[in-house]
Motif scaffolding. Structure first.
Motif, PDB file in Angstrom:
ATOM      1  N   PHE A  55       0.832  -1.205   0.000  1.00  0.00           N
ATOM      2  CA  PHE A  55       0.000   0.000   0.000  1.00  0.00           C
ATOM      3  C   PHE A  55       0.867   1.257   0.000  1.00  0.00           C
ATOM      4  CE2 PHE A  55      -3.475  -2.695   1.948  1.00  0.00           C
ATOM      5  CZ  PHE A  55      -4.276  -2.652   0.817  1.00  0.00           C
ATOM      6  N   PRO A  73       0.114  -3.282  -4.151  1.00  0.00           N
ATOM      7  CA  PRO A  73      -0.591  -4.407  -3.532  1.00  0.00           C
ATOM      8  C   PRO A  73      -0.912  -5.481  -4.549  1.00  0.00           C
ATOM      9  CG  PRO A  73      -2.060  -2.503  -3.748  1.00  0.00           C
ATOM     10  CD  PRO A  73      -0.720  -2.073  -4.252  1.00  0.00           C
ATOM     11  N   GLY A  74      -1.158  -6.685  -4.070  1.00  0.00           N
ATOM     12  CA  GLY A  74      -1.500  -7.788  -4.974  1.00  0.00           C
ATOM     13  C   GLY A  74      -2.008  -8.973  -4.188  1.00  0.00           C
ATOM     14  N   PRO A  75      -2.777  -9.845  -4.853  1.00  0.00           N
ATOM     15  CA  PRO A  75      -3.408 -10.974  -4.149  1.00  0.00           C
ATOM     16  C   PRO A  75      -2.419 -12.045  -3.701  1.00  0.00           C
ATOM     17  CG  PRO A  75      -3.923 -11.026  -6.504  1.00  0.00           C
ATOM     18  CD  PRO A  75      -3.169  -9.757  -6.262  1.00  0.00           C
ATOM     19  N   ARG A  77      -0.253 -11.162  -1.540  1.00  0.00           N
ATOM     20  CA  ARG A  77      -0.085 -10.723  -0.145  1.00  0.00           C
ATOM     21  C   ARG A  77      -1.429 -10.179   0.322  1.00  0.00           C
ATOM     22  NH1 ARG A  77       2.620  -6.505  -1.965  1.00  0.00           N
ATOM     23  NH2 ARG A  77       2.423  -7.433  -4.024  1.00  0.00           N
ATOM     24  N   PHE A  81      -8.305  -7.504   7.480  1.00  0.00           N
ATOM     25  CA  PHE A  81      -8.377  -6.124   7.931  1.00  0.00           C
ATOM     26  C   PHE A  81      -8.961  -6.031   9.335  1.00  0.00           C
ATOM     27  CE2 PHE A  81      -8.068  -5.875   3.400  1.00  0.00           C
ATOM     28  CZ  PHE A  81      -7.334  -4.725   3.172  1.00  0.00           C
ATOM     29  N   PHE A  87     -17.835  -7.200   3.057  1.00  0.00           N
ATOM     30  CA  PHE A  87     -18.855  -6.398   2.390  1.00  0.00           C
ATOM     31  C   PHE A  87     -20.224  -6.819   2.906  1.00  0.00           C
ATOM     32  CE2 PHE A  87     -15.377  -6.609  -0.821  1.00  0.00           C
ATOM     33  CZ  PHE A  87     -15.008  -5.277  -0.730  1.00  0.00           C
ATOM     34  N   TRP A  89     -23.098  -6.293   1.944  1.00  0.00           N
ATOM     35  CA  TRP A  89     -24.127  -6.597   0.946  1.00  0.00           C
ATOM     36  C   TRP A  89     -23.820  -7.878   0.175  1.00  0.00           C
ATOM     37  CZ3 TRP A  89     -21.427  -1.951   1.152  1.00  0.00           C
ATOM     38  CH2 TRP A  89     -20.250  -1.921   0.388  1.00  0.00           C
ATOM     39  N   PHE A  98     -14.797 -12.833  -3.697  1.00  0.00           N
ATOM     40  CA  PHE A  98     -14.209 -11.537  -4.036  1.00  0.00           C
ATOM     41  C   PHE A  98     -12.680 -11.615  -3.982  1.00  0.00           C
ATOM     42  CE2 PHE A  98     -12.706  -7.241  -3.367  1.00  0.00           C
ATOM     43  CZ  PHE A  98     -13.462  -6.531  -4.287  1.00  0.00           C
ATOM     44  N   GLY A  99     -12.165 -12.422  -3.049  1.00  0.00           N
ATOM     45  CA  GLY A  99     -10.723 -12.597  -2.940  1.00  0.00           C
ATOM     46  C   GLY A  99     -10.114 -13.231  -4.181  1.00  0.00           C
TER      47      GLY A  99
ATOM     48  N   LEU B 172     -17.808   6.314  -0.041  1.00  0.00           N
ATOM     49  CA  LEU B 172     -17.466   4.894   0.059  1.00  0.00           C
ATOM     50  C   LEU B 172     -16.305   4.730   1.043  1.00  0.00           C
ATOM     51  CD1 LEU B 172     -17.759   1.961  -1.128  1.00  0.00           C
ATOM     52  CD2 LEU B 172     -15.929   2.590  -2.687  1.00  0.00           C
ATOM     53  N   VAL B 175     -11.755   1.694   3.610  1.00  0.00           N
ATOM     54  CA  VAL B 175     -11.281   0.328   3.835  1.00  0.00           C
ATOM     55  C   VAL B 175     -11.753  -0.593   2.714  1.00  0.00           C
ATOM     56  CG1 VAL B 175     -13.230  -0.374   5.307  1.00  0.00           C
ATOM     57  CG2 VAL B 175     -11.027  -1.506   5.548  1.00  0.00           C
ATOM     58  N   TYR B 176     -12.944  -0.331   2.139  1.00  0.00           N
ATOM     59  CA  TYR B 176     -13.423  -1.164   1.039  1.00  0.00           C
ATOM     60  C   TYR B 176     -12.549  -0.983  -0.204  1.00  0.00           C
ATOM     61  CZ  TYR B 176     -17.610  -1.946   3.846  1.00  0.00           C
ATOM     62  OH  TYR B 176     -18.463  -2.295   4.840  1.00  0.00           O
ATOM     63  N   ARG B 178      -9.410  -0.276  -0.034  1.00  0.00           N
ATOM     64  CA  ARG B 178      -8.184  -1.009   0.290  1.00  0.00           C
ATOM     65  C   ARG B 178      -8.363  -2.510   0.094  1.00  0.00           C
ATOM     66  NH1 ARG B 178      -4.216   1.026   3.943  1.00  0.00           N
ATOM     67  NH2 ARG B 178      -4.489  -0.771   5.295  1.00  0.00           N
ATOM     68  N   VAL B 179      -9.524  -3.033   0.490  1.00  0.00           N
ATOM     69  CA  VAL B 179      -9.795  -4.457   0.284  1.00  0.00           C
ATOM     70  C   VAL B 179      -9.723  -4.775  -1.212  1.00  0.00           C
ATOM     71  CG1 VAL B 179     -11.561  -6.261   0.429  1.00  0.00           C
ATOM     72  CG2 VAL B 179     -11.202  -4.730   2.362  1.00  0.00           C
ATOM     73  N   ALA B 180     -10.362  -3.937  -2.023  1.00  0.00           N
ATOM     74  CA  ALA B 180     -10.371  -4.181  -3.466  1.00  0.00           C
ATOM     75  C   ALA B 180      -8.962  -4.126  -4.035  1.00  0.00           C
ATOM     76  CB  ALA B 180     -11.276  -3.158  -4.164  1.00  0.00           C
ATOM     77  N   ARG B 181      -8.171  -3.161  -3.575  1.00  0.00           N
ATOM     78  CA  ARG B 181      -6.791  -3.047  -4.069  1.00  0.00           C
ATOM     79  C   ARG B 181      -5.974  -4.249  -3.631  1.00  0.00           C
ATOM     80  NH1 ARG B 181      -3.704   1.963  -2.303  1.00  0.00           N
ATOM     81  NH2 ARG B 181      -2.184   1.184  -3.792  1.00  0.00           N
ATOM     82  N   CYS B 182      -6.162  -4.640  -2.367  1.00  0.00           N
ATOM     83  CA  CYS B 182      -5.397  -5.746  -1.795  1.00  0.00           C
ATOM     84  C   CYS B 182      -5.616  -7.026  -2.591  1.00  0.00           C
ATOM     85  CB  CYS B 182      -5.803  -5.941  -0.343  1.00  0.00           C
ATOM     86  SG  CYS B 182      -5.116  -7.396   0.421  1.00  0.00           S
ATOM     87  N   PHE B 183      -6.876  -7.288  -2.976  1.00  0.00           N
ATOM     88  CA  PHE B 183      -7.158  -8.526  -3.693  1.00  0.00           C
ATOM     89  C   PHE B 183      -7.046  -8.350  -5.203  1.00  0.00           C
ATOM     90  CE2 PHE B 183      -9.108  -9.309   0.429  1.00  0.00           C
ATOM     91  CZ  PHE B 183      -8.591 -10.565   0.708  1.00  0.00           C
ATOM     92  N   VAL B 194     -18.663  -3.640  -5.222  1.00  0.00           N
ATOM     93  CA  VAL B 194     -18.328  -2.727  -4.125  1.00  0.00           C
ATOM     94  C   VAL B 194     -19.024  -1.383  -4.305  1.00  0.00           C
ATOM     95  CG1 VAL B 194     -16.482  -1.634  -2.824  1.00  0.00           C
ATOM     96  CG2 VAL B 194     -16.081  -3.861  -3.878  1.00  0.00           C
ATOM     97  N   ALA B 198     -22.705  -0.313  -2.479  1.00  0.00           N
ATOM     98  CA  ALA B 198     -22.521   0.650  -1.404  1.00  0.00           C
ATOM     99  C   ALA B 198     -23.275   1.935  -1.706  1.00  0.00           C
ATOM    100  CB  ALA B 198     -21.031   0.945  -1.199  1.00  0.00           C
TER     101      ALA B 198
END
Lengths: 258, 279
Positions: A55, A73-75, A77, A81, A87, A89, A98-99, B172, B175-176, B178-183, B194, B198
């Motif tokens: 990040f 960042p990348g999947p 790593r 959180f 999410f 919803w 989603f992962g 939005l 953290v959401y 960040r989650v999207a970027r992380c994965f 997302v 939202a």
């Protein structure tokens, strides 16, 4: 697996001079290791995690994965959180799927992967539930499953238990440990709880603040699997716990001691 | 100075504090019980009594009974259905255009803050121009008939839809992202799983308010630039000094607007609850 070499990270303070968050940090993380990072507030432990996650970038020094520098960042790593960041919803299955979003999988492959990780964390039957319908412990398991699904090289955890009462916390630590041994992944955990760090980890990294730096690295040579009661009975556990507590006492400025 | 005031178009939302994930509680459906409709009976009743006891001038204020009779006349002649459906159809077209444009632009600017900084001043200068002020240019551009009405409705409905969508997309939770970027979530997945979910509660609020605005715009447009619709009908009744028909038309306008708003509230509630939001 991972190597942090001479990492310095400075943050620009508004209108002031740069604030050194991390100074001269060197650390190696082995494959399959459970590593905890502990330290007083302001020691840069979250900064360290964000560097590995990609990040942020170091001001100087290098973050390497298998010898190659990390860019963004990348999947490979993934992160668990704070407060799980599921999410609300999406269903359990969709949160975990989603992962896998970055991977080109057919629908059936993806479903199979999701099912695999749902059983790994013991959430069979909850595929269609929404996070709001789950207990805190179950949400944590969804969060771990989401982090494990893309088959990452490391799962990074930013104080996942910070907001919990101690009973829940103990139980979730045991669950996390069981999942770690089943998943055979590298886990890096940030915590400010000494018992948690020692109970879970192969090594505990103690950090000091102002500037943030690694003070010492403690090996936790307690055999696995570890029973929950070693936290109160095992003399070796208690010795290591007190050693870490003692180190923390030394690196924490007097005003921050409670 | 903030260019876009939050909740500028939705005073109801101001009362309920938005939660940390940028969700708003669904607006409570306020018409759940029959007793709340009582004033709708009492006020016309007093009006009727006032006219019959000659306190109120019946020429300017035809009594509800006369309005009712005019309504039945209009319905029997088939004019009511023709005009009402013409107005509703125009609103649906204009409202659909406004929804596409408002949601699209709102999501885009809500996520691209640099672009938003350049575009918002433009939008904020156009927004205070009342739809009525657009009528002359709409007639010059589109002539008479459906097209100027579509344009005016789309214009009026656009702003609440855009503003609410923009606010939703902008708020939005970080953290959401960040989650999207992380994965490493691809953009399409991020938007579908997302950003849109939202933002849906905000979009629906904007659409409900936008539909209401669109309904007021169609009447305004029809007063001057159409030869059908409820706005045209009351204007025509004015020229023949049929006051009770003017009021009957106004009553129908109010009832259809009320029905539209209630329908949107129901949809809003249904969709927001089904999303599995925290209860």
């Amino acid at each position: 697996m991972f190597a942090l070499q001479s990492i310095c990270k400075h943050f620009e303070k508004r209108g002031g001079k740069p604030f050194p968050a991390l100074q001269e940090v060197n650390l190696e993380i082995g494959a399959g290791e459970f590593l905890s990072i502990i330290g007083p507030s302001g020691c840069g432990k979250t900064t360290l995690l964000n560097l590995i996650a990609g990040f942020i970038e170091p001001t100087s020094g290098r973050v390497l994965k298998k010898g190659a520098e990390i860019v963004g960042p990348g999947p490979d790593r993934t992160m668990m959180f704070q407060d799980y960041a599921l999410f609300p919803w999406l269903t359990v299955a969709d949160n975990i799927a989603f992962g896998l979003g970055a991977q080109r999988l057919s629908a059936s492959e993806r479903d199979a992967r999701v099912r695999h990780f749902i059983s790994l964390v013991g959430l069979d039957g909850f595929e269609k539930a929404y996070p709001s319908q789950l207990s805190g412990g179950m949400r944590q398991r969804v969060s771990i499953a989401r982090a494990l699904a893309p088959d990452p090289d490391v799962v990074l955890m930013d104080e996942p238990f910070a907001a919990l009462d101690s009973l829940t916390r103990d139980r979730l630590q045991e669950e996390l440990l069981a999942i770690w041994s089943r998943a055979q992944k590298t886990f890096v955990l940030i915590t400010h709880n000494v018992e948690e760090a020692v109970f879970l980890s192969d090594r505990v990294v103690v950090m000091g603040s102002r500037p943030g730096r690694i003070h010492s690295v403690i090996d936790v040579a307690i055999p696995r699997p570890r029973a929950p009661e070693i936290r109160v009975r095992d003399p070796l556990f208690l010795d290591i716990k007190h050693e870490v507590l003692d180190l923390l006492g030394r690196v924490t400025p007097a005003v921050e001691r409670h | 100075m903030s260019l876009l005031q939050a909740n500028a178009h939705s005073p109801e939302r101001g009362a309920a504090a938005p939660t940390d994930v940028g969700q708003t509680r669904p607006t409570t459906f306020p018409f759940a019980e029959a007793k709340y409709f009582l004033p709708l009976l009492v006020v016309p009743l007093l009006w009727e009594i006032g006219v019959r006891s000659a306190i109120i001038n019946a020429n300017l204020f035809p009594p509800p009974s006369a309005i009712g009779a005019a309504l039945i006349d209009l319905a029997r002649a088939g004019m009511l259905w023709r005009d009402a459906s013409a107005s509703i159809l125009r609103v649906l077209v204009g409202f659909s255009i406004a929804t596409l444009a408002g949601v699209g632009l709102g999501l885009l600017l809500g996520r691209l803050s640099l672009l938003a900084r350049y575009v918002l001043p433009l939008i904020e200068v156009i927004r205070p121009i009342s739809v009525i002020a657009w009528i002359p240019i709409a007639i010059l551009w589109f002539g008479l008939g459906d097209r100027p009405a579509w344009f005016l409705i789309a214009l009026g409905a656009f702003f609440p839809i855009f503003t609410n969508t923009y606010d939703g997309a902008r708020s939005l939770a970080d953290v959401y992202v960040r989650v999207a970027r992380c994965f490493g979530a691809p953009r399409a997945l991020f938007i579908r799983q997302v950003l849109l979910p939202a933002t849906v509660p905000h979009i629906l609020t904007g659409m409900r308010i936008g539909l209401g605005t669109g309904w007021t715009c169609v009447i305004a447009a029809e007063l001057v630039s159409a030869t059908s619709g409820l706005g045209y009908m009351i204007q025509l009744a004015r020229t023949t000094i049929e006051t009770e028909k003017v009021l009957a038309g106004m009553l129908v306008i109010g009832l259809i607007g009320f029905a539209m708003n209630s329908l949107m509230l129901l949809i809003e509630r249904r969709l927001t609850v089904r999303q599995g939001l925290p209860d």
